[in-house]
Scaffold this active site. Structure first.
Site, PDB file in Angstrom:
ATOM      1  N   SER A   1       3.073   5.044   0.968  1.00  0.00           N
ATOM      2  CA  SER A   1       4.494   4.722   1.159  1.00  0.00           C
ATOM      3  C   SER A   1       5.038   5.212   2.497  1.00  0.00           C
ATOM      4  CB  SER A   1       5.322   5.271   0.002  1.00  0.00           C
ATOM      5  OG  SER A   1       5.192   6.667  -0.086  1.00  0.00           O
TER       6      SER A   1
ATOM      7  N   HIS B   1      -0.931  -0.494 -10.881  1.00  0.00           N
ATOM      8  CA  HIS B   1      -1.372  -1.610 -10.035  1.00  0.00           C
ATOM      9  C   HIS B   1      -1.815  -2.841 -10.823  1.00  0.00           C
ATOM     10  CE1 HIS B   1      -1.742   0.500  -6.132  1.00  0.00           C
ATOM     11  NE2 HIS B   1      -2.024   1.555  -6.857  1.00  0.00           N
TER      12      HIS B   1
ATOM     13  N   ARG C   1       6.096  11.642  -5.919  1.00  0.00           N
ATOM     14  CA  ARG C   1       4.847  11.102  -5.375  1.00  0.00           C
ATOM     15  C   ARG C   1       3.647  11.917  -5.853  1.00  0.00           C
ATOM     16  NH1 ARG C   1       5.103  10.447   0.893  1.00  0.00           N
ATOM     17  NH2 ARG C   1       3.040   9.626   0.417  1.00  0.00           N
TER      18      ARG C   1
ATOM     19  N   GLU D   1      -2.140  -5.732  -9.872  1.00  0.00           N
ATOM     20  CA  GLU D   1      -2.937  -6.619  -9.000  1.00  0.00           C
ATOM     21  C   GLU D   1      -4.417  -6.234  -9.007  1.00  0.00           C
ATOM     22  OE1 GLU D   1      -1.025  -4.211  -8.155  1.00  0.00           O
ATOM     23  OE2 GLU D   1      -1.704  -3.188  -6.347  1.00  0.00           O
TER      24      GLU D   1
ATOM     25  N   CYS E   1       3.344   0.939  -7.183  1.00  0.00           N
ATOM     26  CA  CYS E   1       2.874   2.239  -6.692  1.00  0.00           C
ATOM     27  C   CYS E   1       3.604   2.639  -5.405  1.00  0.00           C
ATOM     28  CB  CYS E   1       1.358   2.189  -6.533  1.00  0.00           C
ATOM     29  SG  CYS E   1       0.621   3.816  -6.668  1.00  0.00           S
TER      30      CYS E   1
HETATM   31  N1  GLN Z   1       0.052   8.154  -3.101  1.00  0.00           N
HETATM   32  C1  GLN Z   1       0.666   7.011  -2.472  1.00  0.00           C
HETATM   33  C2  GLN Z   1       2.049   7.373  -1.936  1.00  0.00           C
HETATM   34  O1  GLN Z   1       2.559   8.392  -2.249  1.00  0.00           O
HETATM   35  C3  GLN Z   1       0.767   5.852  -3.436  1.00  0.00           C
HETATM   36  C4  GLN Z   1      -0.630   5.440  -3.893  1.00  0.00           C
HETATM   37  C5  GLN Z   1      -0.779   4.006  -4.251  1.00  0.00           C
HETATM   38  O2  GLN Z   1       0.002   3.141  -3.842  1.00  0.00           O
HETATM   39  N2  GLN Z   1      -1.845   3.724  -4.960  1.00  0.00           N
HETATM   40  O3  GLN Z   1       2.609   6.628  -1.199  1.00  0.00           O
END
Ligand code: GLN
Length: 198
Positions: free
Chosen positions: A48, A180, A103, A182, A77
């Protein structure tokens, strides 16, 4: 129906494959003009902070906020983090959903896991309502959901990962999932999103 997939970083190609398999036209969104004529947008998983920094660099933050006012957006996510109001860290966020995320709430990469979830709204696309097998990869937790946002799913009470913790939320035409869809061949969540985008 045409759905964009934000293609700055992360697993956007997998979302496109799922959409294409459903017969939906998709494009990769990298610049503000790419949003023109779309019915909805998916923000993929990835990192992110990277997605946020690139969105700033590509002058996408304000156009995405504007798009969110009257179009469907779904963040998976890292994408869910990017939609949130607060991630307890200084990083660029769209702040369009009334949710607060934590997160990496389940630990590091090696603590990634899969689990069956009960997601009642998916009955709108498949009345059978069988459990939804969800993949969590360094996933965030949705810590707080404030109206008008609403909870769509929680980890089962028996889960060692913390029963009752929130992993999917919706605010009108905006969707956030910690996991996820996808990365599996269950397309019910994509079909649910397409209903919101109509
Ligand atoms: N750990 C990632 C984050 O904090 C997210 C992980 C993911 O999208 N699979 O942005």
């Amino acid at each position: 129906m045409k759905i964009g997939v934000l293609a700055l970083q992360g697993d956007f190609a997998e979302h496109q494959t799922t959409l294409q398999n459903l017969g939906i036209e998709t494009i990769q969104v990298r610049l503000p003009g790419d949003l023109d004529g779309l019915n909805g947008l998916i923000i993929p998983g990835g990192e992110s902070t990277t997605i946020g920094k690139l969105a700033v660099a590509y002058t996408l933050i304000d156009p995405l906020r504007e798009f969110a006012k009257n179009h469907a957006i779904w963040g998976t996510c890292a994408g869910a983090i990017f939609l949130s109001k607060d991630a307890h860290r200084k990083q660029p966020l769209l702040e369009v959903m009334d949710i607060i995320v934590e997160r990496n709430a389940f630990g590091r990469q090696v603590d990634s896991f899969e689990i069956d979830l009960d997601i009642p709204v998916l009955k709108t696309v498949d009345p059978e309502g069988k459990p939804y097998h969800a993949v969590f990869i360094r996933a965030p937790l949705i810590q707080e959901v404030h109206p008008p946002a609403e909870i769509l799913s929680r980890l089962p009470e028996s889960s060692l990962k913390g029963g009752g913790r929130i992993v999917a939320a919706r605010q009108g035409h905006l969707l956030a999932t910690s996991f996820h869809p996808e990365l599996t061949d269950d397309d019910r969540f994509h079909r649910y999103f397409l209903e919101l985008a109509k």
